[in-house]
Design an enzyme around this catalytic site. Structure first.
Site, mmCIF file in Angstrom:
data_model
loop_
_atom_site.group_PDB
_atom_site.id
_atom_site.type_symbol
_atom_site.label_atom_id
_atom_site.label_comp_id
_atom_site.label_asym_id
_atom_site.label_seq_id
_atom_site.Cartn_x
_atom_site.Cartn_y
_atom_site.Cartn_z
ATOM 1 N N ASN A 298 -1.972 6.980 -2.492
ATOM 2 C CA ASN A 298 -3.165 6.755 -1.671
ATOM 3 C C ASN A 298 -3.948 5.540 -2.152
ATOM 4 O O ASN A 298 -5.168 5.576 -2.293
ATOM 5 C CB ASN A 298 -4.076 7.996 -1.692
ATOM 6 C CG ASN A 298 -5.221 7.882 -0.699
ATOM 7 O OD1 ASN A 298 -5.073 7.324 0.385
ATOM 8 N ND2 ASN A 298 -6.391 8.389 -1.071
ATOM 9 N N ASN A 299 -3.230 4.460 -2.394
ATOM 10 C CA ASN A 299 -3.892 3.258 -2.896
ATOM 11 C C ASN A 299 -2.953 2.072 -2.773
ATOM 12 O O ASN A 299 -1.739 2.237 -2.601
ATOM 13 C CB ASN A 299 -4.292 3.439 -4.366
ATOM 14 C CG ASN A 299 -5.391 2.500 -4.800
ATOM 15 O OD1 ASN A 299 -5.888 1.684 -4.014
ATOM 16 N ND2 ASN A 299 -5.804 2.599 -6.054
ATOM 17 N N HIS B 272 0.863 -1.181 0.000
ATOM 18 C CA HIS B 272 0.000 0.000 0.000
ATOM 19 C C HIS B 272 0.896 1.226 0.000
ATOM 20 O O HIS B 272 1.718 1.409 0.896
ATOM 21 C CB HIS B 272 -0.917 0.021 1.221
ATOM 22 C CG HIS B 272 -1.902 1.161 1.189
ATOM 23 N ND1 HIS B 272 -3.179 1.034 0.676
ATOM 24 C CD2 HIS B 272 -1.780 2.465 1.573
ATOM 25 C CE1 HIS B 272 -3.800 2.197 0.760
ATOM 26 N NE2 HIS B 272 -2.975 3.078 1.297
ATOM 27 N N CYS B 273 0.745 2.059 -1.013
ATOM 28 C CA CYS B 273 1.615 3.227 -1.176
ATOM 29 C C CYS B 273 0.871 4.503 -0.808
ATOM 30 O O CYS B 273 -0.118 4.862 -1.452
ATOM 31 C CB CYS B 273 2.098 3.319 -2.629
ATOM 32 S SG CYS B 273 3.164 4.758 -2.929
ATOM 33 N N PRO B 274 1.319 5.221 0.238
ATOM 34 C CA PRO B 274 0.635 6.465 0.603
ATOM 35 C C PRO B 274 0.787 7.564 -0.440
ATOM 36 O O PRO B 274 -0.052 8.465 -0.516
ATOM 37 C CB PRO B 274 1.319 6.857 1.927
ATOM 38 C CG PRO B 274 2.647 6.192 1.890
ATOM 39 C CD PRO B 274 2.444 4.908 1.142
#
Length: 319
Positions: free
Chosen positions: A180-181, A175-177
């Protein structure tokens, strides 16, 4: 293969339902992800855009801040490149060529970011692990079906539960901030393109900032009249720092993603040392499974999705 504590539930004369892990069902999904159907909107405008029929948005405050910060950094680079470096330059040919190149890749970077951010990463339908759905799958007696206890979904092979998206994601990498997904089966291509194009514009901005320093200092700031020497120096120093930092960061991310794709191993699988008995594929076939087949300009376009899946590598089961 799914790791973690497992509990089996066997229906008489039916498949084995294996619960992966122990946790209470998560009931807050509907409040954490926004799903919008864009089909009617495009239809009213008379536009056929199959790649943008729906929007997936994770309502995570940390992710939204990181995404907006990404846009701010791109906007800052745009301002310095256009209004501090290119427009004041007396060399118009140099400005036109570099301005066109920078704007082209910046547009692709922003488009890739939005596609990675607003695309469903491969979420498994929530709450679909019902007896009716499992019976419709036509599984043999004794065949194992994995069930996620958090989102109560049938868990396909290589799917993992994301605590932020609150869903099981097919072929979830991480999950990559910054987008945002989750990075998963459906949007990994866009994430790779995002990191690649950010790396390219960072390298280009670094070159133009160094070039501007050399020109301005060499001519004792006579060809840099738009801003004072102090203001120009500050603008260029921040641009150099931003370009160097994010150029290295995105280069490492892009390289690690391409390595994972070539080896057919996600980030989570690498950390958990999970192996899947699907057989060995060539690195080119693994690349095509993400970017599409055959090789074309669409590999580098954030406006085209990949729907290619090798025949010898089907899912364990569909949901």
């Amino acid at each position: 293969m799914n790791s973690g504590k497992m509990a089996d539930s066997v229906e008489s004369g039916g498949p084995i339902i294996r619960v992966v892990g122990r946790a209470k069902p998560d009931t807050s999904y509907d409040e954490n992800v926004v799903l919008m159907d864009c089909g009617p909107f495009w239809s009213r405008l008379g536009i056929v855009w199959p790649q943008c029929q729906s929007i997936w948005l994770v309502k995570d405050i940390c992710g939204l801040i990181c995404a907006m910060f990404t846009w701010f950094l791109i906007a800052y680079a745009e301002y310095v490149v256009v209004f501090v470096i290119l427009l004041p330059s007396p060399n118009q040919i140099h400005s036109i060529i570099n301005g066109t190149i920078f704007q082209f890749f910046a547009f692709l970077a922003i488009s890739s970011h939005l596609k990675a951010m607003l695309s469903d990463p491969g979420a498994v339908p929530r709450g679909n692990a019902t007896k009716e759905n499992i019976s419709k799958m036509g599984l043999k007696d004794g065949q194992i079906v994995y069930k996620c206890p958090k989102c109560v979904s049938i868990k396909p092979d290589r799917a993992h539960h994301c605590s932020v998206c609150q869903r099981c994601i097919r072929k979830m990498d991480h999950h990559c901030p910054w987008v945002n997904n989750c990075v998963g089966e459906n949007n990994q291509k866009f994430f790779v393109l995002f990191t690649m194009y950010i790396c390219l514009i960072s390298c280009h901005a670094f070159y133009m900032a160094i070039y501007q320093f050399v020109v301005c200092v060499g001519n004792e700031w006579k060809d840099c009249p738009k801003h004072s020497p102090a203001a120009t120096t500050i603008f260029l120093m921040f641009l150099l720092f931003e370009a160097l930092l994010f150029g290295l960061f995105t280069a490492i991310m892009c390289g690690s993603q391409l390595s994972s794709i070539c080896n057919d191993e996600t980030g989570i699988e690498h950390l958990k040392r999970e192996k899947f008995g699907h057989g060995k594929r060539s690195w080119l076939l693994n690349i095509k499974s993400v970017f599409g087949h055959p090789f074309s300009y669409k590999w580098f376009s954030p406006f085209h999705s990949s729907h290619y899946q090798p025949l010898e590598m089907p899912d364990l089961y569909s949901v």
